[in-house]
Motif scaffolding. Structure first.
Motif, mmCIF file in Angstrom:
data_model
loop_
_atom_site.group_PDB
_atom_site.id
_atom_site.type_symbol
_atom_site.label_atom_id
_atom_site.label_comp_id
_atom_site.label_asym_id
_atom_site.label_seq_id
_atom_site.Cartn_x
_atom_site.Cartn_y
_atom_site.Cartn_z
ATOM 1 N N ASN A 14 0.811 -1.225 0.000
ATOM 2 C CA ASN A 14 0.000 0.000 0.000
ATOM 3 C C ASN A 14 0.842 1.271 0.000
ATOM 4 N N ALA A 15 2.154 1.150 -0.276
ATOM 5 C CA ALA A 15 3.032 2.328 -0.276
ATOM 6 C C ALA A 15 3.403 2.720 -1.699
ATOM 7 N N VAL A 16 3.632 4.026 -1.882
ATOM 8 C CA VAL A 16 3.985 4.585 -3.191
ATOM 9 C C VAL A 16 5.129 5.573 -3.009
ATOM 10 N N PHE A 17 6.163 5.449 -3.837
ATOM 11 C CA PHE A 17 7.192 6.484 -3.898
ATOM 12 C C PHE A 17 6.713 7.542 -4.878
ATOM 13 N N VAL A 74 15.306 20.857 -2.855
ATOM 14 C CA VAL A 74 16.448 21.305 -3.657
ATOM 15 C C VAL A 74 16.759 20.313 -4.774
ATOM 16 N N ALA A 75 16.421 19.033 -4.569
ATOM 17 C CA ALA A 75 16.604 18.060 -5.657
ATOM 18 C C ALA A 75 15.632 18.347 -6.790
ATOM 19 N N ALA A 76 14.391 18.670 -6.451
ATOM 20 C CA ALA A 76 13.400 19.000 -7.478
ATOM 21 C C ALA A 76 13.788 20.250 -8.245
ATOM 22 N N MET A 77 14.427 21.207 -7.557
ATOM 23 C CA MET A 77 14.852 22.450 -8.194
ATOM 24 C C MET A 77 16.209 22.314 -8.885
ATOM 25 N N ARG A 78 16.883 21.176 -8.663
ATOM 26 C CA ARG A 78 18.213 20.915 -9.239
ATOM 27 C C ARG A 78 19.251 21.904 -8.715
ATOM 28 N N ILE A 79 19.198 22.185 -7.401
ATOM 29 C CA ILE A 79 20.152 23.088 -6.767
ATOM 30 C C ILE A 79 21.347 22.283 -6.256
ATOM 31 N N PRO A 80 22.566 22.576 -6.687
ATOM 32 C CA PRO A 80 23.736 21.866 -6.143
ATOM 33 C C PRO A 80 23.822 22.070 -4.633
ATOM 34 N N THR A 81 23.996 20.987 -3.901
ATOM 35 C CA THR A 81 23.962 21.062 -2.442
ATOM 36 C C THR A 81 25.053 20.196 -1.828
ATOM 37 N N VAL A 82 25.698 20.737 -0.817
ATOM 38 C CA VAL A 82 26.630 19.977 0.013
ATOM 39 C C VAL A 82 25.948 19.794 1.369
ATOM 40 N N PHE A 83 25.791 18.543 1.787
ATOM 41 C CA PHE A 83 25.072 18.250 3.023
ATOM 42 C C PHE A 83 26.061 18.079 4.170
ATOM 43 N N VAL A 84 25.720 18.704 5.315
ATOM 44 C CA VAL A 84 26.628 18.747 6.455
ATOM 45 C C VAL A 84 25.869 18.367 7.724
ATOM 46 N N PRO A 131 20.590 17.483 -14.438
ATOM 47 C CA PRO A 131 20.580 17.054 -13.032
ATOM 48 C C PRO A 131 21.614 15.963 -12.770
ATOM 49 N N SER A 132 22.046 15.878 -11.531
ATOM 50 C CA SER A 132 22.982 14.838 -11.122
ATOM 51 C C SER A 132 22.242 13.508 -10.967
ATOM 52 N N VAL A 133 23.000 12.442 -10.850
ATOM 53 C CA VAL A 133 22.402 11.116 -10.642
ATOM 54 C C VAL A 133 21.573 11.103 -9.362
ATOM 55 N N GLY A 134 22.102 11.720 -8.309
ATOM 56 C CA GLY A 134 21.375 11.764 -7.047
ATOM 57 C C GLY A 134 20.083 12.553 -7.141
ATOM 58 N N GLN A 135 20.129 13.695 -7.827
ATOM 59 C CA GLN A 135 18.909 14.493 -7.991
ATOM 60 C C GLN A 135 17.846 13.715 -8.755
ATOM 61 N N ALA A 139 14.246 12.959 -7.327
ATOM 62 C CA ALA A 139 13.208 13.710 -8.054
ATOM 63 C C ALA A 139 13.263 13.352 -9.531
ATOM 64 N N PRO A 140 12.878 12.110 -9.897
ATOM 65 C CA PRO A 140 13.007 11.696 -11.298
ATOM 66 C C PRO A 140 12.195 12.549 -12.262
ATOM 67 N N ASN A 141 11.066 13.080 -11.778
ATOM 68 C CA ASN A 141 10.198 13.899 -12.629
ATOM 69 C C ASN A 141 9.976 15.282 -12.039
ATOM 70 N N GLY A 142 10.939 15.768 -11.266
ATOM 71 C CA GLY A 142 10.726 17.028 -10.576
ATOM 72 C C GLY A 142 9.787 16.812 -9.408
ATOM 73 N N PRO A 143 8.955 17.792 -9.055
ATOM 74 C CA PRO A 143 8.011 17.627 -7.939
ATOM 75 C C PRO A 143 7.035 16.481 -8.176
ATOM 76 N N GLY A 144 6.713 15.758 -7.085
ATOM 77 C CA GLY A 144 5.719 14.687 -7.158
ATOM 78 C C GLY A 144 4.469 15.017 -6.363
ATOM 79 N N THR A 145 4.290 16.296 -6.057
ATOM 80 C CA THR A 145 3.184 16.708 -5.189
ATOM 81 C C THR A 145 1.828 16.398 -5.793
#
Length: 410
Positions: free
Chosen positions: A208-211, A322-332, A381-385, A389-395
Motif C-alpha cells: 500500500n506504499a507509493v514512492f 532542492v533536488a526538485a529544483m536541481r540546486i547543487p547542495t553539500v550536506f553537512v 541534473p545529477s544522478v542523485g537528484q 526527483a526523477p520527474n521534478g516535484p511529485g506533489t
C-alpha cells in the motif's frame, strides 16, 4: 470531502510538506473541506495555511513551539532518558493520542493525513477512521541505527533498553503502515539501508506504499535575479547559501555547523574574494560583516535560484525541494549525535551527493569550491537528484493518491 491534516510538530518541513499537499488538493477538489492541526511554528504557518483555504486548529493554544532553538536529547540513551524522556513525548504521546481522538471525532473527516505524526495515526487507527501516512522515514529512526553508531555519536547507551525500544517502535510503525489506506514516501528505496523496514515491505508489489518523489510546493518560474539580490541585500558575485534551521538534538552541534560554514567561507574568499554568503537561521549569530544573515525564509526558492551552491543539514524535506529544483547542495551533519539525520546522510552519500559528518573547514571548502566556477544548469541534473526527483516535484501525484483514498473512504 473532508480531509484532516496532522503534521508532526518536530520541524518546519512537516508543516511545509502538508501545506504543499493541501494546495494541490485544493486545485484538484475546490469543494474539499481541509483542516490542519498545527502544533509548531504557528505564527509562520497559520497565515500560509489560511491563504491556501485550510482551516487551522492551533494545538498549542497560541504558544509558539520550535524544536530548532533548543537541545532535545541528553547523552544517556536508555529507556527512561530516550524512550520516556524524548521519544514518547514527541511521537508516541498518550495525552496527544487522546487529544487527536477527540479532535477526529469532532471533525469527522473522510481521511486523516498524518505527516509522520504517529500519535495522530494511532488515534485514527483506534477509531477506525481511514488514514494516510506521509513519511520520509521507512521506520522509526532508532530501528535503522545500530548501537555502534550511537556510541560514536557520543551517547551513553543501555543496549538492552534500546533493543526493547527498537522492537516496540518497529511494531508500532508496522501497525500504522499496515492499517493505512495509503503510505506516501518521498524517499527512494536503498535496499542496503531499508531492508526489513515497514515501508520497504509496503513498497513491494501488492503493498500500500507509493514512492511519489518530492512532495513540495510548486517551483515558481525564474524571477528577476537582480531584483532578488537587491531585495535581500546581496551584492554581485558567486553566491553560497548556508541553512542551519531544523530540529536539533544538541544545540552545540548546530553552532559547530555554523562555525564550520563561516570558517570555510573565509578560506574560499582567498580564491574567490567576491564570494557572497547568506546564512539562514532562526536567530542571529556572531559573524563577519560581509555575511548576510536572514531569519527563517519560507519562500526561499528565488534565493536558491541565485545560488551557486547550498550548504544544508540533510533534513529530508529540504533534500527533496532542492533536488526538485536541481540546486547543487553539500550536506553537512554537525555530529553523529544528531542521530535523527544520520540515516539520511548515509542515503545521500550512497546516492552520490557530497556529504560530510563533522567536517573540517578545509574539507568543506574543498567540496564547495567546484560549484563556484559557474551557475548550475537545471537541465543537467545529477544522478542523485534524478534518484530523488526523477520527474521534478511529485506533489500532484501524491495529492491524487490522497483524494482517491478520501473518495474510497466516503
Amino acid at each position: 470531502m473532508r480531509i484532516l491534516f496532522a503534521p508532526a510538530a518536530t520541524g518546519s518541513g512537516h508543516n511545509m510538506r502538508v501545506l504543499s499537499l493541501a494546495r494541490e488538493i485544493r486545485e484538484l477538489r475546490p469543494d474539499a473541506e481541509l483542516t490542519v492541526l498545527l502544533g509548531s511554528l504557528q505564527a509562520t504557518f497559520t497565515p500560509m495555511f489560511t491563504e491556501a483555504g485550510v482551516t487551522v486548529v492551533d494545538l498549542a493554544a497560541g504558544q509558539a513551539v520550535d524544536y530548532a532553538t533548543k537541545s532535545n536529547l541528553g547523552r544517556r540513551m536508555d529507556w527512561a532518558g530516550y524512550i520516556g524522556g524524548y521519544l514518547a513525548p514527541a511521537f508516541v504521546n498518550g495525552e496527544r493520542i487522546l487529544r487527536y481522538l477527540s479532535l477526529i471525532q469532532d471533525q469527522r473527516p473522510d481521511l486523516v493525513v498524518s505527516d509522520y505524526n504517529m500519535s495522530a495515526s494511532m488515534a485514527a487507527a483506534i477509531l477506525g477512521t481511514p488514514h494516510a501516512l506521509v513519511t520520509e522515514r521507512y521506520d522509526f529512526t532508532l530501528y535503522q541505527l545500530d548501537d555502534r553508531t550511537l556510541v560514536d555519536g557520543g551517547f551513553d547507551i543501555e543496549p538492552e533498553d534500546l533493543r526493547h525500544g527498537r522492537n516496540a517502535l518497529h511494531a508500532c510503525f508496522e501497525w500504522i503502515v499496515g492499517d493505512a489506506e495509503v503510505v506516501l514516501t518521498d524517499k527512494p528505496l536503498v535496499p542496503e539501508l531499508d531492508e526489513g523496514t515497514a515501508v520497504a515491505k509496503a513498497l513491494a508489489p501488492g503493498g500500500n506504499a507509493v514512492f511519489t518523489g518530492p512532495m513540495v510546493r510548486r517551483v515558481p518560474p525564474p524571477a528577476d535575479g537582480a531584483k532578488v539580490r537587491a531585495d535581500l541585500g546581496i551584492p554581485e558575485g558567486p553566491l553560497m547559501v548556508g541553512s542551519v534551521g531544523g530540529t536539533t538534538m544538541f544545540l552545540e552541534n548546530k553552532q559547530k555547523v555554523i562555525d564550520c560554514y563561516l570558517a570555510a567561507y573565509e578560506l574560499l574568499r582567498e580564491t574567490h574574494p567576491d564570494l557572497q554568503f547568506v546564512l539562514l537561521g532562526r536567530e542571529p549569530v556572531p559573524a563577519p560583516e560581509s555575511v548576510i544573515q536572514l531569519p527563517y525564509l519560507p519562500e526561499w526558492m528565488p534565493l536558491l535560484r541565485e545560488a551557486n551552491v547550498l550548504l544544508s543539514a540533510p533534513g529530508w524535506i529540504t533534500v527533496t525541494e532542492v533536488a526538485a529544483m536541481r540546486i547543487p547542495t553539500v550536506f553537512v551533519l554537525g555530529s553523529l549525535g544528531e542521530y535523527h539525520e544520520v540515516e539520511a546522510a548515509r542515503r545521500l552519500e550512497h546516492l552520490g551527493f557530497p556529504t560530510h559528518v563533522e567536517p573540517t573547514p578545509a574539507r568543506l571548502a574543498d567540496s564547495v569550491a567546484p560549484f563556484l566556477a559557474g551557475r548550475p544548469d537545471p537541465s543537467a541534473p545529477s544522478v542523485g537528484q534524478l534518484a530523488i526527483a526523477p520527474n521534478g516535484p511529485g506533489t500532484q501525484l501524491a495529492a491524487r493518491h490522497l483524494v482517491a483514498a478520501a473518495s474510497r473512504a466516503r
